[in-house]
Write a protein that holds these residues in place. Structure first.
Motif, short mmCIF file in Angstrom:
data_model
loop_
_atom_site.label_atom_id
_atom_site.label_comp_id
_atom_site.label_asym_id
_atom_site.label_seq_id
_atom_site.Cartn_x
_atom_site.Cartn_y
_atom_site.Cartn_z
N VAL A 65 0.86 -1.19 0.00
CA VAL A 65 0.00 0.00 0.00
C VAL A 65 0.90 1.23 0.00
O VAL A 65 1.89 1.28 0.73
N GLU A 66 0.57 2.21 -0.83
CA GLU A 66 1.33 3.46 -0.77
C GLU A 66 0.37 4.64 -0.88
O GLU A 66 -0.74 4.52 -1.41
N GLN A 67 0.81 5.77 -0.36
CA GLN A 67 0.00 6.99 -0.46
C GLN A 67 0.62 7.89 -1.52
O GLN A 67 1.82 8.16 -1.50
N ILE A 68 -0.21 8.33 -2.44
CA ILE A 68 0.26 9.27 -3.47
C ILE A 68 -0.68 10.47 -3.40
O ILE A 68 -1.87 10.35 -3.72
N GLY A 69 -0.17 11.62 -2.97
CA GLY A 69 -1.04 12.78 -2.76
C GLY A 69 -2.08 12.43 -1.72
O GLY A 69 -1.77 11.91 -0.64
N GLN A 70 -3.35 12.65 -2.07
CA GLN A 70 -4.45 12.36 -1.13
C GLN A 70 -4.95 10.91 -1.27
O GLN A 70 -5.88 10.52 -0.56
N LYS A 71 -4.38 10.17 -2.18
CA LYS A 71 -4.94 8.84 -2.48
C LYS A 71 -4.14 7.71 -1.82
O LYS A 71 -2.90 7.76 -1.75
N ILE A 72 -4.88 6.70 -1.40
CA ILE A 72 -4.24 5.48 -0.88
C ILE A 72 -4.34 4.44 -1.99
O ILE A 72 -5.43 4.13 -2.47
N ILE A 73 -3.18 3.95 -2.39
CA ILE A 73 -3.13 2.99 -3.51
C ILE A 73 -2.77 1.61 -2.97
O ILE A 73 -1.71 1.43 -2.36
N PHE A 282 -4.82 6.66 -17.46
CA PHE A 282 -3.98 7.43 -16.54
C PHE A 282 -2.55 7.39 -17.06
O PHE A 282 -2.03 6.31 -17.36
N HIS A 283 -1.94 8.57 -17.15
CA HIS A 283 -0.58 8.60 -17.70
C HIS A 283 0.47 8.62 -16.59
O HIS A 283 1.58 8.12 -16.78
N THR A 284 0.11 9.22 -15.46
CA THR A 284 0.99 9.18 -14.28
C THR A 284 0.09 9.00 -13.06
O THR A 284 -1.11 9.30 -13.12
N PRO A 285 0.66 8.57 -11.94
CA PRO A 285 -0.17 8.43 -10.73
C PRO A 285 -0.82 9.75 -10.32
O PRO A 285 -1.87 9.74 -9.67
N ALA A 286 -0.22 10.88 -10.73
CA ALA A 286 -0.82 12.18 -10.39
C ALA A 286 -2.21 12.31 -11.00
O ALA A 286 -3.07 13.05 -10.48
N ASP A 287 -2.46 11.60 -12.09
CA ASP A 287 -3.79 11.65 -12.73
C ASP A 287 -4.89 11.09 -11.83
O ASP A 287 -6.07 11.36 -12.06
N PHE A 288 -4.52 10.32 -10.82
CA PHE A 288 -5.55 9.77 -9.92
C PHE A 288 -6.26 10.87 -9.13
O PHE A 288 -7.34 10.65 -8.59
N ALA A 289 -5.62 12.04 -9.06
CA ALA A 289 -6.20 13.14 -8.27
C ALA A 289 -7.60 13.49 -8.76
O ALA A 289 -8.44 13.96 -7.99
N LYS A 290 -7.88 13.24 -10.05
CA LYS A 290 -9.19 13.63 -10.59
C LYS A 290 -10.31 12.67 -10.15
O LYS A 290 -11.49 12.96 -10.35
N LEU A 291 -9.96 11.53 -9.58
CA LEU A 291 -10.99 10.58 -9.14
C LEU A 291 -11.60 11.02 -7.82
O LEU A 291 -10.91 11.58 -6.97
N ARG A 292 -12.91 10.73 -7.63
CA ARG A 292 -13.54 11.13 -6.37
C ARG A 292 -13.18 10.17 -5.23
O ARG A 292 -13.18 10.54 -4.07
N LYS A 294 -11.09 7.96 -2.60
CA LYS A 294 -9.82 8.18 -1.92
C LYS A 294 -8.95 6.92 -1.95
O LYS A 294 -7.72 6.98 -1.94
N VAL A 295 -9.62 5.76 -1.97
CA VAL A 295 -8.88 4.48 -1.92
C VAL A 295 -8.96 3.80 -3.29
O VAL A 295 -10.06 3.61 -3.84
N LEU A 296 -7.80 3.44 -3.83
CA LEU A 296 -7.72 2.85 -5.16
C LEU A 296 -7.03 1.49 -5.09
O LEU A 296 -6.06 1.33 -4.32
N ILE A 297 -7.51 0.55 -5.87
CA ILE A 297 -6.78 -0.71 -6.06
C ILE A 297 -6.18 -0.66 -7.45
O ILE A 297 -6.90 -0.51 -8.44
N ASN A 298 -4.85 -0.76 -7.51
CA ASN A 298 -4.17 -0.67 -8.80
C ASN A 298 -4.02 -2.07 -9.40
O ASN A 298 -3.17 -2.85 -8.97
N ALA A 299 -4.83 -2.37 -10.40
CA ALA A 299 -4.79 -3.68 -11.07
C ALA A 299 -4.51 -3.46 -12.55
O ALA A 299 -5.26 -3.96 -13.41
N THR A 300 -3.45 -2.73 -12.83
CA THR A 300 -3.14 -2.40 -14.23
C THR A 300 -2.17 -3.40 -14.86
O THR A 300 -1.74 -3.21 -16.00
N GLY A 301 -1.80 -4.45 -14.15
CA GLY A 301 -0.99 -5.50 -14.74
C GLY A 301 0.30 -4.98 -15.36
O GLY A 301 1.03 -4.18 -14.75
N TYR A 302 0.58 -5.43 -16.59
CA TYR A 302 1.80 -5.00 -17.28
C TYR A 302 1.83 -3.47 -17.44
O TYR A 302 2.88 -2.86 -17.52
#
Ligand SMILES: Cc1cc2nc3c(=O)[nH]c(=O)nc-3n(C[C@H](O)[C@H](O)[C@H](O)COP(=O)(O)OP(=O)(O)OC[C@H]3O[C@@H](n4cnc5c(N)ncnc54)[C@H](O)[C@@H]3O)c2cc1C
Length: 386
Positions: A65-73, A282-292, A294-302
């Motif tokens: 788990v990591e925090q990027i900006g306001q988001k928990i990934i 999403f091009h960079t993790p910073a793009d997650f900021a636009k999502l409403r 707060k908690v994201l599961i990153n399942a982007t595989g390759y």
């Protein structure tokens, strides 16, 4: 019944007097016990050649788990050649971590095997879930997999299989295996068990082995050590006891995923339980900021290689030649480095090589027609006609 009769024939074959259909020493020799429906394997029946890269990490999947900006990934990627097989167990871990963060709303990034199972399990845990992905099945890498339950296929290197990792892996494998039992017998057969035969020319070369002189680190092999109780026993068939000529066969029972039906089922289950799916890149993790959420599961595989700059992901190229379905053939084969899987949504032929390093480090996705034809012709040769 098959086991008893097969064993008797096997003994006769070892004695060197079993030739199907002939009389030896005045005794009638029984016809072959195992009659496999002939496979119509020919290159003109190839309908599609697909190529995809397995997301291999030497240290195994990323689940931290990591925090990027306001988001928990919560990460849930890097499952090598085991993504479908481990999906329910791995996503269960990811969802527990996400729910610990106390969110009612969860965003899942990615709509492959790991994203769909994460989404469904997060719903079952009580969250409102939206899946965001740039592509959906059948246009995701997961849709280009072979479709077998192979939970330790290129999952990590042997040197990374610490006792902690083994415990984690065994938990994921068992959870997935049990979940898959609830998906058997459904319309369209999304999941089913099949008979599979390792075919060889010699009695002692039934199994695929790492080349002994290969100096590269070994891939972890975990199933026999950690989940042997989930693996049905095998049975040998000598020449004369089956319908594939002068070959030696070893029978195994395997779980198979008919991925087209299975992915549709997962999508339908997710949406019918109130899940939302949005196309987004999403091009960079910073793009997650636009999502409403707060908690994201990153399942982007390759895709995590580019999105998170994770160069620990190594591509392992795999190519499938798909062929017109043949419903009467419900068994798989492995012969001379080629695998055949009798998927109902298109027969699958694949060169898998003689070691797990086949395709390692290769991110090219251009179909290789010659490789596809080699795969089909190798299997076709078992029926006496290439
Ligand atoms: C030839 C081959 C055979 C295989 N056979 C088997 C098998 O028999 N059994 C088995 O268990 N496994 C098998 N695998 C492995 C399995 O396919 C993978 O481990 C699995 O598909 C990984 O799933 P995933 O959900 O992590 O990734 P993917 O299926 O790649 O899904 C990733 C998702 O994230 C999205 N995404 C990615 N980047 C971004 C971004 N920047 N922005 C927005 N969305 C993004 C994608 O659009 C997609 O929706 C095989 C693999 C190959 C190549």
């Amino acid at each position: 019944m098959l086991a008893g009769a097969g064993a008797a024939l096997l003994t006769a074959a070892v004695d060197g007097c079993s030739i199907a259909g002939l009389r030896t020493g005045g005794r009638a020799v029984p016809a072959p016990t195992l009659n496999l429906a002939p496979l119509r394997a020919s290159t003109d029946r190839i309908t599609q050649i697909t190529v995809c890269t397995r997301p291999f990490r030497a240290q195994g999947p990323r689940l931290d788990v990591e925090q990027i900006g306001q988001k928990i990934i919560v990460h849930n990627y890097g499952h090598g050649g085991s993504g479908w097989s481990l999906s329910w167990g791995s996503s269960d871990i990811a969802v527990r971590k996400a729910m610990t963060a106390g969110a009612q709303e969860i965003a899942v990034i990615g709509c492959g095997a790991l994203g769909l199972t994460s989404g469904i399990l997060a719903q079952r845990a009580g969250a409102r879930v939206t899946i965001y992905a740039k592509d959906l099945p059948p246009n995701v890498r997961s849709s280009l997999a072979s479709g077998l339950w192979t939970p330790d296929s290129r999952i990590c290197l042997e040197e990374s299989a610490t006792p902690e990792f083994k415990q984690l892996w065994a938990g994921m494998a068992r959870k997935s295996f049990q979940t898959y039992q609830s998906l058997l017998g459904l319309p369209g057969n999304p999941v089913e068990f099949i008979d599979n035969y390792y075919v060889s020319d010699e009695p002692d070369s039934m199994r695929r082995r790492e080349t002994p002189s290969d100096p590269r680190p070994k891939f972890a092999s975990l199933q026999r050590e950690l989940i042997a109780d989930l693996i049905p026993g095998s049975e040998d068939f000598a020449p004369g006891s089956h319908s594939l000529g002068r070959h030696y066969l070893q029978h195994h029972t395997l779980m198979m995923f008919n991925i087209s039906a299975y992915a549709r089922l997962l999508m339908a289950d997710f949406v019918s339980t109130g899940g939302r799916i949005e196309i987004a890149e999403f091009h960079t993790p910073a793009d997650f900021a636009k999502l409403r959420e707060k908690v994201l599961i990153n399942a982007t595989g390759y895709g995590s290689r580019a999105l998170f700059g994770d160069e620990s992901i190594v591509p392992v190229r795999g190519q499938l030649a798909r062929m017109i379905p043949q419903p009467d053939v419900n068994y798989g084969l492995y012969y001379q480095g080629v695998s055949f899987v009798p998927r109902r949504d298109g027969m699958v032929f694949q060169v898998v090589g003689d070691s797990d390093y086949y395709g390692y480090g290769d991110d090219t996705t251009v179909p290789d027609r010659a490789e596809a034809e080699h795969a089909v012709n190798t299997i076709a040769g078992l029926y006496g006609a290439a």
